[in-house]
Write a protein that holds these residues in place. Structure first.
Motif, PDB file in Angstrom:
ATOM      1  N   ILE A 324       0.771  -1.112  -0.065  1.00  0.00           N
ATOM      2  CA  ILE A 324       0.108   0.102   0.061  1.00  0.00           C
ATOM      3  C   ILE A 324       0.781   1.198  -0.165  1.00  0.00           C
ATOM      4  O   ILE A 324       0.690   2.086  -0.709  1.00  0.00           O
ATOM      5  N   LYS A 325       1.994   1.386   0.810  1.00  0.00           N
ATOM      6  CA  LYS A 325       2.972   2.519   0.692  1.00  0.00           C
ATOM      7  C   LYS A 325       3.562   2.669  -0.568  1.00  0.00           C
ATOM      8  O   LYS A 325       3.637   3.574  -1.218  1.00  0.00           O
ATOM      9  N   GLN A 326       3.886   1.634  -1.164  1.00  0.00           N
ATOM     10  CA  GLN A 326       4.545   1.618  -2.461  1.00  0.00           C
ATOM     11  C   GLN A 326       3.647   2.144  -3.599  1.00  0.00           C
ATOM     12  O   GLN A 326       3.837   3.103  -4.420  1.00  0.00           O
ATOM     13  N   GLU A 338      -4.799   7.553  -9.263  1.00  0.00           N
ATOM     14  CA  GLU A 338      -5.736   7.693  -8.362  1.00  0.00           C
ATOM     15  C   GLU A 338      -5.816   6.443  -7.434  1.00  0.00           C
ATOM     16  O   GLU A 338      -6.440   5.184  -7.957  1.00  0.00           O
ATOM     17  N   PHE A 339      -5.312   6.612  -6.279  1.00  0.00           N
ATOM     18  CA  PHE A 339      -5.230   5.251  -5.491  1.00  0.00           C
ATOM     19  C   PHE A 339      -6.045   5.553  -4.220  1.00  0.00           C
ATOM     20  O   PHE A 339      -5.647   6.425  -3.414  1.00  0.00           O
ATOM     21  N   ASP A 340      -7.223   5.044  -3.999  1.00  0.00           N
ATOM     22  CA  ASP A 340      -8.110   5.355  -2.940  1.00  0.00           C
ATOM     23  C   ASP A 340      -8.958   4.037  -2.238  1.00  0.00           C
ATOM     24  O   ASP A 340      -8.740   2.935  -2.914  1.00  0.00           O
ATOM     25  N   LYS A 341      -9.011   4.111  -1.047  1.00  0.00           N
ATOM     26  CA  LYS A 341      -9.657   3.117  -0.268  1.00  0.00           C
ATOM     27  C   LYS A 341     -11.314   3.520  -0.130  1.00  0.00           C
ATOM     28  O   LYS A 341     -11.584   4.558   0.440  1.00  0.00           O
ATOM     29  N   THR A 342     -11.950   2.565  -0.307  1.00  0.00           N
ATOM     30  CA  THR A 342     -13.270   2.531   0.037  1.00  0.00           C
ATOM     31  C   THR A 342     -13.899   2.111   1.249  1.00  0.00           C
ATOM     32  O   THR A 342     -12.942   1.026   1.595  1.00  0.00           O
ATOM     33  N   LYS A 343     -15.037   2.306   2.072  1.00  0.00           N
ATOM     34  CA  LYS A 343     -15.186   1.792   3.187  1.00  0.00           C
ATOM     35  C   LYS A 343     -15.614   0.489   3.421  1.00  0.00           C
ATOM     36  O   LYS A 343     -15.139  -0.370   3.805  1.00  0.00           O
ATOM     37  N   ASN A 344     -16.455  -0.291   2.007  1.00  0.00           N
ATOM     38  CA  ASN A 344     -16.809  -1.516   2.239  1.00  0.00           C
ATOM     39  C   ASN A 344     -17.261  -1.917   1.046  1.00  0.00           C
ATOM     40  O   ASN A 344     -18.617  -1.722   0.551  1.00  0.00           O
TER      41      ASN A 344
END
Length: 401
Positions: A324-326, A338-344
């Motif tokens: 994830i850090k890379q 665009e690198f994004d995290k969605t809740k669920n």
């Protein structure tokens, strides 16, 4: 003499320019000269013993199993799938001719080319025997939805059995499904694409796969047959019309399985020109490794807009922090990422420009699909309708909107 053997011999003669095919088969000058110099060899007839693996259909000329279980269940899926040669039915052995010839050649390593299987005269005896296979089911992490498996026989891992089971699944023969159903604690939604494209149903996916497999089996080209039987042609035509109809209704272009899906991910990374979207619940180092990151960076250098969306409730402990850090570092270096995290979201999809989209059960960023490791059946549908692809893209953007 069996047609299989005739076609095999003719293929060899044509490839060596000994015979040419015009309206009829004709001997070439090279063939005529070779025939004049040919020595006549007398075929040898002898009895050989072979054993057939009941799971993968492979032949061997030795048998070392000391313990076998003859109490196999009558309704076993294997009994329904494996084609066993019958006593006296030579036609049942046609598919095994290359294997038999290879084994015979291996028994004469000093001069294997001197051995050629001309004909099988008879099947004298058939002994049905079974041996125990150990199926080990497991999850990589307690929270994983996917169940993986490994097969052992006689105490050793059997990778070739995984390939056999993969072929069964590709043909719609899900022989392990009853076992998986007993073990699964919480099955994912029945429809792969229900949350995005409601008109595609699981039954439609199965129908497309079944029709495609049947057409391919009937439409297998024969180099030495100019015309096919008219009734067979009509059946193929009817099946193709039926397949085209359901494809138009559901927008399913084709159905793909585990290794094919992985190849499409790599294809999208290499061929995307404008945009690429990857959605996957988890991120793991066995997939987002040095090679993947290098390929992704090459894609970004082509000025392709890349969207990577991940995240599902309770997934933090299953994600790889280093990977994830890379990806975050790449985001900092390339504005087109665009690198994004969605809740669920349990959704898994890729979109390559407006060329194709895949909606699947395959975890693109956490499952590597390495053929040398445990096989796991994953299913996906390819969509090529531009409006459907656009709807999927907008739906994916809304996950982080």
């Amino acid at each position: 003499m069996e047609s299989y053997l005739i076609e095999k011999v003719l293929s060899e003669l044509i490839s060596r320019d000994l015979v040419k095919k015009e309206e009829n088969l004709k001997l070439t000058k090279i063939g005529s000269d070779a025939l004049k110099q040919q020595t006549v060899l007398a075929p040898i007839s002898e009895t050989q013993t072979f054993y057939l693996d009941a799971l993968n259909g492979e032949l061997t000329n030795y048998f070392s199993l000391k313990i076998f279980d003859s109490k196999i269940h009558k309704n076993s899926a294997i009994n329904k799938i494996i084609k066993k040669p019958r006593k006296g039915h030579i036609e049942d052995l046609v598919d095994y001719y290359p294997d038999i010839e290879k084994i015979l050649q291996n028994s004469h390593p000093n001069n294997p080319d001197s051995i050629e299987l001309v004909q099988v005269n008879n099947i004298e005896k058939i002994y049905p025997e079974y041996h125990e296979i150990l199926l080990v089911l497991y999850k990589n992490n307690p929270g994983d939805r996917e169940i993986e498996y490994e097969i052992f026989s006689r105490g050793f891992i059997q990778p070739e059995y995984r390939k056999t089971i993969e072929q069964f699944y590709a043909e719609g023969k899900k022989i392990l499904e009853p076992i998986f159903q007993q073990v699964e604690e919480d099955k994912p939604p029945q429809s792969l694409v229900k949350e995005v494209i409601s008109h595609i149903q699981e039954e439609d996916i199965k129908t497309v796969e079944k029709l495609t497999t049947k057409i391919d089996s009937l439409d297998d080209p024969d180099n030495f047959v100019e015309t096919k039987n008219n009734s067979l042609k009509e059946e193929i035509k009817k099946l193709k019309q039926e397949l085209q109809k359901i494809k138009s209704q559901t927008r399913i272009s084709e159905v793909v399985h585990t290794y094919q899906i992985r190849e499409y991910l790599l294809k999208a990374l290499k061929e995307a020109k404008n945009r690429l979207m990857i959605i996957s619940p988890w991120i793991k180092a066995n997939v987002v490794d040095k090679k993947f990151l290098s390929t992704l960076e090459t894609t970004l250098r082509r000025k392709v807009k890349v969207y990577i969306i991940y995240g599902i409730k309770g997934s933090n402990s299953q994600n790889d922090d280093k990977s994830i850090k890379q990806l975050e570092n790449l985001k900092a270096n390339y504005k087109s990422l665009e690198f994004d995290k969605t809740k669920n979201s349990h959704r898994k999809q890729i979109i390559c420009d407006d060329k194709f989209a895949i909606v699947t059960s395959f975890n693109f960023l956490s499952f590597r699909a390495d053929p040398n490791l445990t096989y796991r059946d994953e299913l996906g549908v390819i969509l090529r309708d531009k409006q459907t692809i656009e709807d999927l893209f907008e739906s994916g953007i809304n996950l982080i909107g």
